[in-house]
Design an enzyme around this catalytic site. Structure first.
Site, PDB file in Angstrom:
ATOM      1  N   ILE A   1      64.731  15.741  58.296  1.00 39.37           N
ATOM      2  CA  ILE A   1      64.265  15.621  56.910  1.00 39.37           C
ATOM      3  C   ILE A   1      64.891  16.715  56.033  1.00 39.37           C
ATOM      4  CG2 ILE A   1      62.214  15.700  55.432  1.00 39.37           C
ATOM      5  CD1 ILE A   1      60.667  14.895  58.125  1.00 39.37           C
TER       6      ILE A   1
ATOM      7  N   TYR B   1      63.534  10.000  63.344  1.00 38.62           N
ATOM      8  CA  TYR B   1      63.780  11.249  62.616  1.00 38.62           C
ATOM      9  C   TYR B   1      62.719  12.273  62.978  1.00 38.62           C
ATOM     10  CZ  TYR B   1      59.930   9.903  59.503  1.00 38.62           C
ATOM     11  OH  TYR B   1      58.710   9.545  59.008  1.00 38.62           O
ATOM     12  N   CYS B   2      63.037  13.545  62.706  1.00 35.06           N
ATOM     13  CA  CYS B   2      62.062  14.622  62.860  1.00 35.06           C
ATOM     14  C   CYS B   2      62.365  15.675  61.793  1.00 35.06           C
ATOM     15  CB  CYS B   2      62.093  15.206  64.273  1.00 35.06           C
ATOM     16  SG  CYS B   2      63.674  15.932  64.742  1.00 35.06           S
ATOM     17  N   THR B   3      61.834  16.882  61.945  1.00 34.11           N
ATOM     18  CA  THR B   3      61.957  17.896  60.888  1.00 34.11           C
ATOM     19  C   THR B   3      63.403  18.329  60.645  1.00 34.11           C
ATOM     20  OG1 THR B   3      59.841  18.725  61.671  1.00 34.11           O
ATOM     21  CG2 THR B   3      61.038  20.105  60.089  1.00 34.11           C
TER      22      THR B   3
END
Ligand SMILES: [Zn+2]
Ligand SMILES: [Zn+2]
Length: 343
Positions: A227, A198-200
């Protein structure tokens, strides 16, 4: 025809205050073939400037990556304009949870070679062979699976203030560094484990997942919308929120609180704190975590040296800066000899 900003950040800030209207902080990205990024860039600037849109947008042959602040009353017109562009029709818009009218103070649309500085040579692997996109519900299920290895694809200063429970958070300054470190650390599990990342907002995983598949990982998953979208889904569908702390964002807000957990520490005194600031000495501008006590004691600076410079008359400061390169680049983020509590 106006193609560039005519107002300074200060003037813009005053105007926003005066207008008192609500603004929305939005981000989106899209990988698409763009024949002439310069023409596309000008087209966006003209239309968005008219709608009083502010933000930082990167346009490249490979697509667009945008972080924006849009007046709420112009949102309909903005959305209609996006939908008029074939490859942006119904693009997923990540709308910030915490609104801040001053998240951006200028409209900057820049033509770049890439929309994310990922350091990858895209010709060497199939960028379209991505991981499986999962939503919040599936993601929650996956990360409870004992066969899953959960990896945070962001940099140290981002995961430091917030991340998913049990995630591997590489202590890296750049995306490129994390790709190599993760590959090395997980080399033995390319086939037997599920690699979940996952990332932003999801954009970094679009490339990372394809890269890892190219490197031989068999089961690769990525959190769709990152996120930001996860948090929205968790709220709307009443799911368990497995994130801890703050989501680091790339605008004036710097972080968006997702849960009340404070998982970081003040870099100067070590007390629990997850507020990022920039050193007030303009020649330093280091991004670091500082509590209110230290902010007061240090006059918002990262070190005694910076405090002394910051307290000089402005003309003196300017003289000192002469000939020195001011770098707000990646290595000025949360790492400095003077910060006692930054590992
Ligand atoms: Zn402190
Ligand atoms: Zn400093």
């Amino acid at each position: 025809m106006q193609l560039y900003n005519t107002l300074s950040a200060k003037e813009r800030e005053a105007l926003i205050e005066e207008a008192g209207q609500e603004r929305l902080t939005i981000s989106f990205y899209k990988y698409a073939r763009i024949g002439n990024p310069s023409i596309f860039r000008n087209h966006l600037f003209i239309h968005w400037n008219e709608l009083d849109v502010l933000g930082r947008i990167y346009v490249a042959h490979e697509g667009i990556n945008a972080q924006l602040s849009v007046p709420a009353e112009n949102f309909g017109a903005f959305k209609a304009h996006l939908d008029s562009i074939s490859f942006l029709e119904n693009v997923r818009l990540n709308i910030a949870i915490e609104q801040d009218n001053k998240s951006f103070l200028k409209l900057k649309v820049k033509v770049r070679r890439k929309i994310v500085a990922d350091g990858l040579n895209d010709e060497t692997f199939d960028v379209t062979n991505k991981g499986v996109h999962v939503d919040a519900e599936k993601f929650n299920e996956l990360i409870e699976d004992s066969d899953t290895i959960l990896v945070d694809m962001r940099n140290h200063y981002e995961s430091e203030i917030g991340h998913f429970k049990n995630a591997i958070t590489p202590d890296v300054d750049t995306f490129r560094d994390s790709l190599d470190i993760i590959e090395k650390d997980l080399a033995a599990h390319k086939e037997d484990k599920k690699l979940v990342m996952y990332c932003t907002g999801g954009i970094r995983c679009e490339k990372a997942s394809a890269y890892y598949k190219h490197k031989g990982f068999k089961n690769v998953y990525q959190l769709e919308g990152g996120i930001i979208e996860y948090t929205r889904q968790v709220q709307n569908r009443n799911l368990e929120n497995k994130f801890l702390g703050k989501n680091f964002v790339f605008d004036h807000r710097r972080g968006e609180r997702i849960t009340n957990d404070v998982i970081a520490n003040c870099h100067q005194c070590g007390q629990a704190c997850d507020t990022h600031v920039n050193c007030a000495n303009e020649a330093c501008h280091l991004l670091f975590i500082q509590c209110e006590d230290c902010a007061k004691a240090m006059n918002n600076c990262c070190s005694v040296e910076c405090k002394e410079i910051h307290e000089l008359p402005y003309e003196e400061q300017k003289k000192l800066r002469k000939g020195k390169v001011v770098s707000n680049k990646i290595f000025k983020k949360g790492r400095s000899e003077v910060l006692k509590y930054k590992k």
